[in-house]
Enzyme design. Structure first.
Site, short mmCIF file in Angstrom:
data_model
loop_
_atom_site.label_atom_id
_atom_site.label_comp_id
_atom_site.label_asym_id
_atom_site.label_seq_id
_atom_site.Cartn_x
_atom_site.Cartn_y
_atom_site.Cartn_z
N ARG A 76 0.83 -0.83 0.14
CA ARG A 76 0.19 -0.18 0.13
C ARG A 76 0.68 1.07 -0.08
O ARG A 76 0.71 2.47 -0.65
CB ARG A 76 -0.81 0.17 1.26
CG ARG A 76 -1.75 1.60 1.19
CD ARG A 76 -2.70 0.89 2.34
NE ARG A 76 -2.95 0.03 3.48
CZ ARG A 76 -2.11 0.41 4.54
NH1 ARG A 76 -1.45 1.54 4.85
NH2 ARG A 76 -2.27 -0.41 5.51
N ASP A 95 -7.68 20.54 -13.18
CA ASP A 95 -8.34 18.71 -13.69
C ASP A 95 -7.17 19.17 -15.35
O ASP A 95 -7.48 19.47 -16.07
CB ASP A 95 -8.69 18.94 -13.45
CG ASP A 95 -9.35 17.15 -14.17
OD1 ASP A 95 -8.64 16.82 -15.09
OD2 ASP A 95 -10.83 16.84 -13.63
N LYS A 107 -8.51 8.08 -18.94
CA LYS A 107 -8.59 8.86 -20.63
C LYS A 107 -7.40 8.33 -21.55
O LYS A 107 -7.41 7.39 -21.70
CB LYS A 107 -9.45 10.21 -19.76
CG LYS A 107 -10.70 10.60 -18.99
CD LYS A 107 -11.98 9.23 -19.74
CE LYS A 107 -12.85 9.92 -18.72
NZ LYS A 107 -12.73 9.42 -16.92
C1 LIG Z 1 -11.91 15.55 -16.60
C2 LIG Z 1 -12.92 14.51 -15.71
N1 LIG Z 1 -11.47 14.81 -14.72
C3 LIG Z 1 -12.02 13.42 -13.35
C4 LIG Z 1 -12.51 12.71 -14.08
C5 LIG Z 1 -13.55 11.42 -13.15
O1 LIG Z 1 -11.90 10.08 -13.24
P1 LIG Z 1 -12.71 9.11 -13.53
O2 LIG Z 1 -13.71 8.65 -14.32
O3 LIG Z 1 -11.41 8.08 -13.66
O4 LIG Z 1 -12.60 8.63 -11.74
C6 LIG Z 1 -13.66 12.63 -15.60
C7 LIG Z 1 -14.11 11.43 -15.84
O5 LIG Z 1 -15.03 11.55 -16.49
C8 LIG Z 1 -13.03 13.42 -16.26
O6 LIG Z 1 -13.60 13.54 -17.06
#
Ligand SMILES: Cc1ncc(COP(=O)(O)O)c(C=O)c1O
Length: 379
Positions: free
Chosen positions: A45, A169, A194
């Site tokens: 972990r 993000d 993604k």
């Molecule tokens: C821009 C963005 N940030 C965060 C997330 C969340 O990620 P996860 O689905 O891998 O938990 C997503 C999910 O679609 C996203 O499009």
């Protein structure tokens, strides 16, 4: 070294076998050579050699000092929101992933943290919303799904002038096109599900910090070690493998996206196209200054909600599916999918309505994607 080379080689060092592909270490625990001695690995972990290699590679690609590979993008966002305390105020882009809004509004407000949504592409407006209690600014640029562009460098200065953190993000562009830490951001995060993964076959998240000694980085280390949201070794290896082709994939996807966005602009059923690679996009100039590419996310509105919904059922090559960033082209209906739980007030403010479709462009032949869209958009 250049990004393409860093993506292929990461921080890989060769063991005695000379293995080119990083070994997958599945061991949950590690033998100590003697009392108070460690190989550097004690318990899975806390640290795992395969995950370590991924984390070091991501820190390198984002030009940060420390990275953590986590079980999902939401796990990464959750760790970041842990940094705020009762009484804190956090500003967020008003146009962002619906799951982030749900986590903030439905869970973190229970701990008396106040969240406010603002158009962070408007610097003056964002500055006007800063309060003495503001401890963080959380942005997506391009925003999701309306593709607004926020000025990372200016927002970092604004945040730091008020002793707040700038969190970006960076899912939509990946470090191949945008490196927010080099523009002053403190924390970058990804839904690695993604573009970093790129093949729609794992759920993963990444966090990277600019300064590993800063209090926020130490706090993140404590949360992650204590709560255990880490990415397992097999998924870490898959992600490492995917990152080797990140540049090839996203450059090709971005070339395709430009052709498709230009074509959509000429389509009689399409009323609006939101893609930052189009010179008519209001963020076009800023994007050129802060990113080396435009990515492959396009949103567009069609003449009616009925047409948008019908098109989803007529696709052949493109898949009607949630998510983005993979080699397969996906079409999403944000109102019912990614942004289904978005408060009505934010939907109205951002213009996200029932005529909006979001296209994640893949690596297929652009002409084939266009042909499929064209037939699906026929009345
Ligand atoms: C821009 C963005 N940030 C965060 C997330 C969340 O990620 P996860 O689905 O891998 O938990 C997503 C999910 O679609 C996203 O499009």
């Amino acid at each position: 070294m250049h990004d393409f080379s860093l993506e292929v080689h990461g921080t890989h060092t060769f063991d005695s076998t000379g293995a080119i592909s990083a070994p997958i270490y599945t061991s949950a625990t590690y033998r100590h050579p003697a009392f108070q001695q460690s190989t550097g690995y004690d318990y899975g972990r806390v640290a795992n050699p395969t995950r370590d290699e991924l984390e070091k590679t991501m820190a390198l690609l984002e030009r940060g000092e420390r990275s953590w590979a986590l079980s999902s993008g939401m796990a990464a966002i959750n760790m970041v929101l842990h940094l705020f305390r009762p009484g804190d105020h956090v500003l967020l882009s008003e146009d962002l992933y619906g799951g982030t809004v749900r986590l903030a509004n439905d869970i973190y407000t229970r701990y008396n943290i106040q969240f406010e949504y603002v158009d962070t592409a408007d610097l003056e407006l964002t500055a006007a919303h800063i309060k003495p209690a503001t401890k963080g600014i959380f942005i997506e640029t391009p925003s999701n799904p309306m593709m607004r562009i926020s000025d990372i460098q200016a927002l970092a200065k604004l945040a730091h002038d008020h002793e707040a953190l700038l969190i970006v993000d960076n899912t939509f562009l990946s470090p191949h096109f945008q490196k927010p830490l080099t523009l002053g951001a403190d924390i970058v995060l990804h839904s690695a599900t993604k573009y970093l993964c790129g093949h729609n076959d794992i759920i993963a998240g990444i966090l990277v910090v600019r300064d590993a000694q800063a209090d926020y980085a130490q706090q993140l280390e404590l949360f992650i070690k204590s709560e255990g949201p880490n990415l397992p070794p097999l998924d870490s290896w898959l992600l490492l493998r995917s990152i080797k082709t990140l540049g090839l994939r996203v450059e090709r996807q971005s070339e395709n996206a430009l052709k498709i966005a230009q074509w959509l602009q000429t389509h009689p059923a399409v009323t609006d196209v939101y893609y930052v690679g189009l010179p008519s996009h209001p963020g076009y100039g800023l994007q050129r200054c802060q990113a080396s590419g435009n990515g492959s996310m396009i949103s567009f509105k069609v003449k009616s909600a009925d047409l948008a919904k019908k098109a989803l059922g007529k696709l052949h090559l493109i898949c009607f599916a949630e998510s983005l960033g993979g080699v397969e082209t996906l079409l999403t209906y944000p109102l019912a999918q990614t942004h289904a739980e978005m408060p009505a007030e934010l939907l109205a403010r951002t213009g996200l309505d029932d005529r909006l479709l979001r296209l994640s462009v893949g690596i297929e032949e652009a002409d084939d994607i266009i042909t499929d869209l064209d037939q699906a958009l026929q009345d």
